[in-house]
Design a protein around this motif. Structure first.
Motif, PDB file in Angstrom:
ATOM      1  N   GLY A  86      70.858 -22.363-117.069  1.00  0.00           N
ATOM      2  CA  GLY A  86      70.703 -23.031-118.356  1.00  0.00           C
ATOM      3  C   GLY A  86      70.348 -24.503-118.201  1.00  0.00           C
ATOM      4  O   GLY A  86      69.550 -25.039-118.961  1.00  0.00           O
ATOM      5  N   VAL A  87      70.919 -25.145-117.201  1.00  0.00           N
ATOM      6  CA  VAL A  87      70.638 -26.563-116.979  1.00  0.00           C
ATOM      7  C   VAL A  87      69.202 -26.764-116.514  1.00  0.00           C
ATOM      8  O   VAL A  87      68.499 -27.639-117.002  1.00  0.00           O
ATOM      9  CB  VAL A  87      71.632 -27.163-115.948  1.00  0.00           C
ATOM     10  CG1 VAL A  87      71.219 -28.567-115.543  1.00  0.00           C
ATOM     11  CG2 VAL A  87      73.039 -27.170-116.514  1.00  0.00           C
ATOM     12  N   VAL A  88      68.750 -25.928-115.577  1.00  0.00           N
ATOM     13  CA  VAL A  88      67.401 -26.110-115.029  1.00  0.00           C
ATOM     14  C   VAL A  88      66.340 -25.371-115.846  1.00  0.00           C
ATOM     15  O   VAL A  88      65.150 -25.535-115.616  1.00  0.00           O
ATOM     16  CB  VAL A  88      67.306 -25.672-113.545  1.00  0.00           C
ATOM     17  CG1 VAL A  88      68.207 -26.502-112.685  1.00  0.00           C
ATOM     18  CG2 VAL A  88      67.565 -24.194-113.370  1.00  0.00           C
ATOM     19  N   ARG A  89      66.784 -24.539-116.788  1.00  0.00           N
ATOM     20  CA  ARG A  89      65.872 -23.752-117.621  1.00  0.00           C
ATOM     21  C   ARG A  89      64.915 -22.922-116.763  1.00  0.00           C
ATOM     22  O   ARG A  89      63.705 -22.929-116.947  1.00  0.00           O
ATOM     23  CB  ARG A  89      65.112 -24.659-118.594  1.00  0.00           C
ATOM     24  CG  ARG A  89      66.029 -25.304-119.616  1.00  0.00           C
ATOM     25  CD  ARG A  89      65.368 -26.367-120.452  1.00  0.00           C
ATOM     26  NE  ARG A  89      64.868 -27.529-119.740  1.00  0.00           N
ATOM     27  CZ  ARG A  89      65.626 -28.528-119.258  1.00  0.00           C
ATOM     28  NH1 ARG A  89      66.908 -28.483-119.378  1.00  0.00           N
ATOM     29  NH2 ARG A  89      65.080 -29.554-118.637  1.00  0.00           N
ATOM     30  N   ASP A  90      65.479 -22.195-115.802  1.00  0.00           N
ATOM     31  CA  ASP A  90      64.697 -21.367-114.882  1.00  0.00           C
ATOM     32  C   ASP A  90      65.619 -20.285-114.329  1.00  0.00           C
ATOM     33  O   ASP A  90      66.830 -20.336-114.502  1.00  0.00           O
ATOM     34  CB  ASP A  90      64.149 -22.231-113.734  1.00  0.00           C
ATOM     35  CG  ASP A  90      63.122 -21.503-112.860  1.00  0.00           C
ATOM     36  OD1 ASP A  90      62.621 -20.439-113.279  1.00  0.00           O
ATOM     37  OD2 ASP A  90      62.827 -22.007-111.770  1.00  0.00           O
ATOM     38  N   GLU A  91      65.020 -19.301-113.673  1.00  0.00           N
ATOM     39  CA  GLU A  91      65.763 -18.264-112.979  1.00  0.00           C
ATOM     40  C   GLU A  91      65.477 -18.381-111.496  1.00  0.00           C
ATOM     41  O   GLU A  91      64.409 -18.856-111.107  1.00  0.00           O
ATOM     42  CB  GLU A  91      65.356 -16.879-113.483  1.00  0.00           C
ATOM     43  CG  GLU A  91      65.743 -16.633-114.927  1.00  0.00           C
ATOM     44  CD  GLU A  91      65.421 -15.211-115.383  1.00  0.00           C
ATOM     45  OE1 GLU A  91      65.006 -14.386-114.560  1.00  0.00           O
ATOM     46  OE2 GLU A  91      65.585 -14.952-116.579  1.00  0.00           O
ATOM     47  N   PRO A  92      66.427 -17.947-110.644  1.00  0.00           N
ATOM     48  CA  PRO A  92      66.184 -18.025-109.203  1.00  0.00           C
ATOM     49  C   PRO A  92      64.942 -17.230-108.822  1.00  0.00           C
ATOM     50  O   PRO A  92      64.709 -16.140-109.334  1.00  0.00           O
ATOM     51  CB  PRO A  92      67.431 -17.399-108.589  1.00  0.00           C
ATOM     52  CG  PRO A  92      68.451 -17.402-109.660  1.00  0.00           C
ATOM     53  CD  PRO A  92      67.712 -17.378-110.966  1.00  0.00           C
ATOM     54  N   ASP A  93      64.145 -17.775-107.934  1.00  0.00           N
ATOM     55  CA  ASP A  93      62.910 -17.131-107.502  1.00  0.00           C
ATOM     56  C   ASP A  93      63.224 -15.953-106.587  1.00  0.00           C
ATOM     57  O   ASP A  93      63.955 -16.090-105.611  1.00  0.00           O
ATOM     58  CB  ASP A  93      62.034 -18.148-106.764  1.00  0.00           C
ATOM     59  CG  ASP A  93      60.610 -17.670-106.615  1.00  0.00           C
ATOM     60  OD1 ASP A  93      60.099 -17.042-107.565  1.00  0.00           O
ATOM     61  OD2 ASP A  93      60.018 -17.914-105.549  1.00  0.00           O
TER      62      ASP A  93
END
Length: 92
Positions: free
Chosen positions: A59-66
């Motif tokens: 939520g903080v980085v607005r991304d999902e792990p690659d």
């Protein structure tokens, strides 16, 4: 060579995991991660709490792990174990 701070090291690691995250999100997530570590949050994480912590970082980085399939956590962990949500609560 200049020494690197804990936040810089955490940011580098997070950048390897969250490859589409922007600089601001990585900076903020790194600061959270270092703070949580200094408060000993990792010593009390069970599997469910670990998933929630990962979702909070996402939520903080607005991304999902690659390259990782993330399983949605089952509900909320016990608030007593989700100490990273209320900073300072782990300090004696």
């Amino acid at each position: 060579m200049r020494p690197r701070s804990a936040v810089e090291m955490a940011r580098t690691m997070l950048g390897d995991v969250f490859v589409r995250a922007d600089d601001q999100g990585l900076d903020e997530a790194a600061r959270y991660l270092v703070r949580w570590g200094s408060e000993g949050v990792g010593d009390r994480l069970d599997e469910q709490s670990t998933l929630m912590l990962l979702f909070d970082l996402m939520g903080v980085v607005r991304d999902e792990p690659d390259g990782v399939v993330v399983v949605q956590p089952r509900g909320e962990p016990d608030p007593e174990t989700r100490t990273w949500r209320h900073p300072g609560a782990t300090r004696g």
